[in-house]
Design an enzyme around this catalytic site. Structure first.
Site, PDB file in Angstrom:
ATOM      1  N   GLU A 152       0.809  -1.233   0.000  1.00  0.00           N
ATOM      2  CA  GLU A 152       0.000   0.000   0.000  1.00  0.00           C
ATOM      3  C   GLU A 152       0.841   1.282   0.000  1.00  0.00           C
ATOM      4  O   GLU A 152       0.646   2.163   0.823  1.00  0.00           O
ATOM      5  CB  GLU A 152      -0.954  -0.011   1.203  1.00  0.00           C
ATOM      6  CG  GLU A 152      -1.845  -1.243   1.237  1.00  0.00           C
ATOM      7  CD  GLU A 152      -2.786  -1.303   2.448  1.00  0.00           C
ATOM      8  OE1 GLU A 152      -2.624  -0.490   3.367  1.00  0.00           O
ATOM      9  OE2 GLU A 152      -3.672  -2.169   2.447  1.00  0.00           O
ATOM     10  N   HIS A 157     -10.079  -6.627  -2.333  1.00  0.00           N
ATOM     11  CA  HIS A 157     -11.152  -6.444  -1.343  1.00  0.00           C
ATOM     12  C   HIS A 157     -12.334  -5.770  -2.055  1.00  0.00           C
ATOM     13  O   HIS A 157     -12.348  -4.561  -2.244  1.00  0.00           O
ATOM     14  CB  HIS A 157     -10.672  -5.578  -0.177  1.00  0.00           C
ATOM     15  CG  HIS A 157      -9.594  -6.220   0.631  1.00  0.00           C
ATOM     16  ND1 HIS A 157      -9.824  -7.367   1.370  1.00  0.00           N
ATOM     17  CD2 HIS A 157      -8.293  -5.907   0.824  1.00  0.00           C
ATOM     18  CE1 HIS A 157      -8.695  -7.711   1.988  1.00  0.00           C
ATOM     19  NE2 HIS A 157      -7.753  -6.850   1.662  1.00  0.00           N
ATOM     20  N   ASN A 189       2.292  -4.822  -3.366  1.00  0.00           N
ATOM     21  CA  ASN A 189       0.908  -5.245  -3.109  1.00  0.00           C
ATOM     22  C   ASN A 189       0.050  -4.026  -2.805  1.00  0.00           C
ATOM     23  O   ASN A 189       0.504  -3.107  -2.128  1.00  0.00           O
ATOM     24  CB  ASN A 189       0.939  -6.186  -1.885  1.00  0.00           C
ATOM     25  CG  ASN A 189      -0.343  -6.938  -1.635  1.00  0.00           C
ATOM     26  OD1 ASN A 189      -0.893  -7.558  -2.555  1.00  0.00           O
ATOM     27  ND2 ASN A 189      -0.839  -6.898  -0.406  1.00  0.00           N
TER      28      ASN A 189
HETATM   29  C1  XIL Z   1      -6.025  -6.658   8.364  1.00  0.00           C
HETATM   30  C2  XIL Z   1      -6.308  -7.863   9.239  1.00  0.00           C
HETATM   31  O1  XIL Z   1      -7.196  -8.708   8.548  1.00  0.00           O
HETATM   32  C3  XIL Z   1      -6.910  -7.425  10.549  1.00  0.00           C
HETATM   33  O2  XIL Z   1      -7.045  -8.528  11.429  1.00  0.00           O
HETATM   34  C4  XIL Z   1      -6.035  -6.365  11.199  1.00  0.00           C
HETATM   35  O3  XIL Z   1      -6.667  -5.884  12.375  1.00  0.00           O
HETATM   36  C5  XIL Z   1      -5.785  -5.210  10.236  1.00  0.00           C
HETATM   37  O4  XIL Z   1      -5.230  -5.715   9.042  1.00  0.00           O
HETATM   38  N1  XIL Z   1      -4.838  -4.948   3.699  1.00  0.00           N
HETATM   39  C6  XIL Z   1      -3.778  -5.697   4.167  1.00  0.00           C
HETATM   40  C7  XIL Z   1      -3.975  -6.581   5.337  1.00  0.00           C
HETATM   41  O5  XIL Z   1      -2.728  -5.724   3.528  1.00  0.00           O
HETATM   42  O6  XIL Z   1      -2.799  -6.740   6.085  1.00  0.00           O
HETATM   43  C8  XIL Z   1      -5.100  -6.113   6.208  1.00  0.00           C
HETATM   44  O7  XIL Z   1      -5.312  -7.088   7.223  1.00  0.00           O
HETATM   45  C9  XIL Z   1      -6.344  -5.864   5.400  1.00  0.00           C
HETATM   46  C10 XIL Z   1      -6.110  -4.812   4.359  1.00  0.00           C
END
Ligand code: XIL
Length: 345
Positions: free
Chosen positions: A158, A235, A199
């Site tokens: 990110e 997502h 990523n």
């Molecule tokens: C999220 C986890 O699923 C949660 O349990 C945590 O509290 C926060 O992070 N993008 C990512 C992941 O790269 O690492 C994130 O995971 C979700 C969004």
């Protein structure tokens, strides 16, 4: 000639078993074998330890795993110099025993950093030179610890904003843009066989983010930096249109020579759940896997948790949930069956 005719007649008379690729797969692991890609899930380490049914499904269904939180910096070095590898080790061991590959997640991110680090940077007790050393040690230590055991690392996560500008993380603001090339080089030195990824989310459709990320990749390649893959978090939510251009976006990165992976797929919905919403969700999952399979370079399709019993969605998106392939009781939802129906193009 006569024997050839007999042979042909015999062959014709024997009912051939259906070709392996034409039968409906038994489960996701079977689908992974049929399609030749890896199908993975994020793993919640507490559930892996404490819930036998969770463990059983994870190990039966998936050929790839990612630690949902256990490899993040705050998890592995909660106090400076105090390393807590037990959870990450447990995940890697479980994967090896169950013939699963591992995605390392993540070496460099702006979230889930240990408090000692963020506080030190804020109050000036950690200056830029020290921060660079800390980052180098972190990347090197972690990548070296799992050397040979991680198929692919999310090296940077990110780093681009939705408007296409670079995220003003502590890394960018204190170390300057060169930190990205540095961390890839350090990771490669520590584990030369791991595939090194960049990523991000919204990369499935967000044009400014896509363009900036493409130029980061080209820029790194021009400098000879070892970068091997692009991770699309994936997502999605059914209240938004399916990102219909996703396969083309994948191809643009593949054209640069990168491996492609869907790294954190889930499809959330505004609650309550209805049968119609579950059908739409199933279509989104199916289209995403179809898109991945239509691009030769797409080698991995990983979901961000496989059961609604453990999903980050309800905690992060108010009023939303039910984003996974299986329900709270581990019963397959329409989305699970939809994935099993996807054929390789
Ligand atoms: C999220 C986890 O699923 C949660 O349990 C945590 O509290 C926060 O992070 N993008 C990512 C992941 O790269 O690492 C994130 O995971 C979700 C969004």
């Amino acid at each position: 000639m006569k024997s050839l005719i007999i042979a042909l007649a015999l062959v014709a008379a024997i009912p051939l078993p259906a070709h392996a690729d034409h039968r409906t797969p038994r489960d996701l692991r079977d689908l992974a074998h049929q399609t030749g890609i890896r199908i993975g899930s994020a793993v919640d380490i507490a559930s892996l330890r404490d819930e036998a049914d969770y463990r059983k499904v994870l190990n039966r269904e998936f050929t790839h795993v990612t630690a949902e939180n256990a490899m993040k910096w705050e998890s592995v070095e909660p106090e400076r110099g105090v390393f807590t590898w037990a959870d990450a080790d447990a995940l890697v061991d479980n994967a090896r025993r169950n013939n699963q590959k591992v995605r390392g997640h993540t070496l460099v991110w702006h979230n889930q950093l240990p408090a000692w680090l963020t506080t030190g940077v804020e109050n000036g007790t950690i200056d830029a030179a020290e921060l660079r050393n800390i980052l180098r040690d972190h990347v090197t230590t972690q990548a070296r610890r799992y050397k040979g055991k991680i198929r692919a690392w999310d090296v940077v996560n990110e780093v681009v904003n939705d408007d296409g500008t670079m995220r003003q993380s502590i890394w960018l603001t204190h170390l300057g843009p060169g930190y990205i090339a540095d961390v890839f080089r350090w990771a490669h030195r520590a584990d030369p066989h791991a595939k090194l990824y960049i990523n991000d989310y919204n990369l499935e459709w967000n044009v400014p983010k896509i363009e900036t990320t493409l130029s980061i990749v080209k820029d790194l390649q021009a400098q000879g930096v070892p970068i091997h893959g692009i991770g699309f978090q994936g997502h999605l939510g059914i209240q938004y249109d399916y990102p219909g251009d996703w396969a083309n976006v994948m191809r643009r990165f593949a054209d640069l020579g990168l491996e492609v992976a869907v790294t954190e797929m889930d499809v959330r919905m505004v609650l309550p759940v209805t049968p119609e919403k579950l059908t739409t969700q199933a279509e989104y999952y199916q289209r995403a896997l179809t898109d991945c399979l239509s691009v030769k370079a797409c080698r991995e399709f990983t979901v961000w948790g496989f059961t609604d019993r453990h999903s980050w969605v309800p905690g992060w998106f108010e009023g939303e949930g039910a984003a996974c392939l299986l329900d709270e009781n581990l019963a397959p939802k329409p989305a699970y069956h939809a994935l099993l129906g996807v054929k390789k193009a």
